[in-house]
Scaffold this active site. Structure first.
Site, PDB file in Angstrom:
ATOM      1  N   ASP A 262      21.158   7.849  61.902  1.00  0.00           N
ATOM      2  CA  ASP A 262      21.968   6.924  61.121  1.00  0.00           C
ATOM      3  C   ASP A 262      22.049   7.465  59.691  1.00  0.00           C
ATOM      4  O   ASP A 262      21.029   7.618  59.018  1.00  0.00           O
ATOM      5  CB  ASP A 262      21.309   5.537  61.140  1.00  0.00           C
ATOM      6  CG  ASP A 262      22.129   4.482  60.418  1.00  0.00           C
ATOM      7  OD1 ASP A 262      22.853   4.826  59.465  1.00  0.00           O
ATOM      8  OD2 ASP A 262      22.013   3.289  60.778  1.00  0.00           O
TER       9      ASP A 262
ATOM     10  N   ARG B  84      16.762  -4.026  45.831  1.00  0.00           N
ATOM     11  CA  ARG B  84      17.124  -2.612  45.910  1.00  0.00           C
ATOM     12  C   ARG B  84      17.978  -2.264  44.693  1.00  0.00           C
ATOM     13  O   ARG B  84      18.986  -2.912  44.420  1.00  0.00           O
ATOM     14  CB  ARG B  84      17.898  -2.321  47.190  1.00  0.00           C
ATOM     15  CG  ARG B  84      17.094  -2.523  48.452  1.00  0.00           C
ATOM     16  CD  ARG B  84      17.793  -1.937  49.675  1.00  0.00           C
ATOM     17  NE  ARG B  84      19.157  -2.400  49.825  1.00  0.00           N
ATOM     18  CZ  ARG B  84      19.967  -2.057  50.821  1.00  0.00           C
ATOM     19  NH1 ARG B  84      19.536  -1.211  51.749  1.00  0.00           N
ATOM     20  NH2 ARG B  84      21.196  -2.532  50.912  1.00  0.00           N
TER      21      ARG B  84
ATOM     22  N   TYR C 171      31.632   2.798  53.381  1.00  0.00           N
ATOM     23  CA  TYR C 171      31.861   1.825  52.312  1.00  0.00           C
ATOM     24  C   TYR C 171      30.761   1.811  51.261  1.00  0.00           C
ATOM     25  O   TYR C 171      30.842   1.050  50.300  1.00  0.00           O
ATOM     26  CB  TYR C 171      32.052   0.411  52.882  1.00  0.00           C
ATOM     27  CG  TYR C 171      31.015  -0.042  53.876  1.00  0.00           C
ATOM     28  CD1 TYR C 171      29.760  -0.478  53.473  1.00  0.00           C
ATOM     29  CD2 TYR C 171      31.306  -0.044  55.230  1.00  0.00           C
ATOM     30  CE1 TYR C 171      28.818  -0.901  54.381  1.00  0.00           C
ATOM     31  CE2 TYR C 171      30.367  -0.457  56.157  1.00  0.00           C
ATOM     32  CZ  TYR C 171      29.121  -0.893  55.730  1.00  0.00           C
ATOM     33  OH  TYR C 171      28.187  -1.298  56.646  1.00  0.00           O
ATOM     34  N   LYS C 172      29.739   2.644  51.415  1.00  0.00           N
ATOM     35  CA  LYS C 172      28.674   2.708  50.414  1.00  0.00           C
ATOM     36  C   LYS C 172      29.023   3.788  49.388  1.00  0.00           C
ATOM     37  O   LYS C 172      29.912   3.613  48.570  1.00  0.00           O
ATOM     38  CB  LYS C 172      27.333   2.955  51.097  1.00  0.00           C
ATOM     39  CG  LYS C 172      26.916   1.856  52.081  1.00  0.00           C
ATOM     40  CD  LYS C 172      25.571   2.158  52.710  1.00  0.00           C
ATOM     41  CE  LYS C 172      25.231   1.189  53.834  1.00  0.00           C
ATOM     42  NZ  LYS C 172      25.062  -0.201  53.387  1.00  0.00           N
TER      43      LYS C 172
ATOM     44  N   PHE D  24      17.382  -0.304  60.417  1.00  0.00           N
ATOM     45  CA  PHE D  24      18.362  -1.356  60.145  1.00  0.00           C
ATOM     46  C   PHE D  24      18.576  -2.203  61.402  1.00  0.00           C
ATOM     47  O   PHE D  24      18.561  -1.673  62.516  1.00  0.00           O
ATOM     48  CB  PHE D  24      19.678  -0.734  59.682  1.00  0.00           C
ATOM     49  CG  PHE D  24      20.640  -1.732  59.116  1.00  0.00           C
ATOM     50  CD1 PHE D  24      20.448  -2.257  57.854  1.00  0.00           C
ATOM     51  CD2 PHE D  24      21.720  -2.169  59.862  1.00  0.00           C
ATOM     52  CE1 PHE D  24      21.323  -3.203  57.333  1.00  0.00           C
ATOM     53  CE2 PHE D  24      22.601  -3.108  59.355  1.00  0.00           C
ATOM     54  CZ  PHE D  24      22.396  -3.631  58.087  1.00  0.00           C
TER      55      PHE D  24
END
Length: 405
Positions: free
Chosen positions: A203, A377, A228-229, A126
């Site tokens: 990560d 995705r 937050y995912k 990322f």
């Protein structure tokens, strides 16, 4: 098409987690397939936020800090560690953003390996991970060794073994690759790095709340992730950081703020780090933003991460079946692992021109996630997504892709 729909109906009927879908705030969409980017809010979260504002904040005002708010970064960290990370108490904090915690942990790690000038990372990680390490390398006079990773897969232990040596201070990878969903072999990569004397930083942004994680058992040194995912903490929800117990007396994070001081309210001269994991803190904790985590961790503890993973694999298997039946014949390429042992919680589909379909997909009530170049995705969240919802969303994607072609 009928057989695929019948299969979705049957999977929904047999789903032991189906009842959890009713706990989420209803969304005015046909198919929400972006749980790997932003999770949906819980009805319990709305109630907790209201109760907090009217009660703990509204009634207690500043007394809330001594009622317990000051300990939330640690108590929520411990709960998150137990429910989702395989981490014993005293090793996880909730604070800051992923970027800030990543900087703190990475800087602490390279400084703890003086004389070693090399950091190993991969080209498809990322952007934040790459950018932060580029900045640290410039600050500390380090060199970055880039492992070239296939965007359709991810980093392999053999690549790590070829890259690390006695000059390596730190290796940094994602447990689940953000683009492809590739699930890295954390224990083996840790073993390779540790044999060379390097520290490991993982990560977990696309892992936490979706894929079982065993930080202690895997021998992870440091880890960072967002809430937050799949943890449904809301936009801008705080991150979490993990620092293995055995390293806490050795590593020192660089952002020395009052909340990481051994006696924050003495307001004295000079910085003295607090003992243990509290030393990872810097500024005032984002208490209001932590409120949703209480509801989300309650739900995840009730469901169980193993059950969540089992449904996640069924969902992504179903996405692959729909893609093979409907989309591959239209020139769409699956660029995620088909092996469930190497696949995280999302599937990436690629075809030139997919970006042009975002607006019509959204207008049709289908919300996937887009990542350049040309990647959609599909990220069904196990606790909020049904198989029928996946069928509806990919059917609309198929129709739009046919028209586009």
């Amino acid at each position: 098409m009928t057989d695929l729909l019948a299969r979705a109906t049957a999977l929904d009927a047999a789903d032991p987690l189906a009842a959890f879908r009713e706990r989420f705030v209803p969304a005015p969409v046909v198919s929400y397939l972006d749980g790997n980017s932003l999770g949906r809010p819980l009805e319990a979260t709305a109630r907790l936020m209201d109760d907090f504002i009217r009660g703990q904040w509204g009634d207690r005002l500043i007394q809330g800090w001594t009622d317990g708010w000051l300990e939330w970064p640690l108590t929520l960290g411990d709960r998150l560690g137990a429910v989702a990370l395989g981490a014993a108490a005293g090793q996880t904090v909730v604070a800051d953003s992923t970027t800030v915690l990543l900087y703190k942990l990475a800087r602490a790690a390279v400084d703890a390996r003086p004389g070693r000038r090399k950091v190993v990372l991969d080209t498809d990680n990322f952007p934040t991970d790459r950018y932060v390490l580029e900045g640290i390398a410039a600050e500390r006079g380090l060199s970055l060794h880039w492992i070239e990773t296939d965007p359709a897969t991810g980093v392999h232990p053999g690549q790590v073994a070829a890259a690390v040596d006695e000059d390596t201070a730190l290796v940094l990878f994602s447990h689940v690759a953000y683009r492809s969903g590739w699930l890295a072999d954390v224990p083996e990569i840790n073993r390779i790095a540790h044999e060379a004397g390097a520290l490991t930083l993982w990560d977990l942004c696309h892992s936490a709340g979706s894929v079982p994680v065993e930080l202690d058992a895997w021998g992870v040194d440091l880890a960072v992730g967002c809430s937050y995912k799949y943890l449904n903490g809301g936009p801008g929800a705080p991150a979490f950081g993990y620092l293995r117990q055995a390293l806490q007396a050795e590593l020192r994070q660089p952002i020395q703020g009052w909340m990481g001081h051994r006696a924050a309210f003495e307001m004295g001269p000079g910085y003295e780090a607090a003992p243990g994991i509290r030393a990872l803190l810097s500024g005032t904790p984002p208490i209001l933003a932590m409120v949703p985590m209480h509801a989300n961790l309650d739900m995840l503890a009730e469901a169980g991460i193993e059950a969540v993973r089992a449904k996640s694999l069924l969902l992504t298997d179903y996405v692959l079946d729909l893609a093979d039946a409907w989309l591959v014949p239209l020139g769409v390429e699956v660029v995620s692992p088909r092996d469930p042992a190497r696949r995280g919680g999302h599937v990436t589909l690629r075809r030139a021109g997919f970006e042009e379909l975002l607006a019509p997909l959204w207008a049709s009530g289908v919300i996937p996630d887009y990542r350049r170049p040309d990647g959609l995705r599909i990220g069904p969240a196990p606790l909020s997504t049904s198989f029928t919802e996946v069928h509806q969303g990919l059917a609309i994607l198929r129709d739009l892709a046919e028209k586009q072609r």
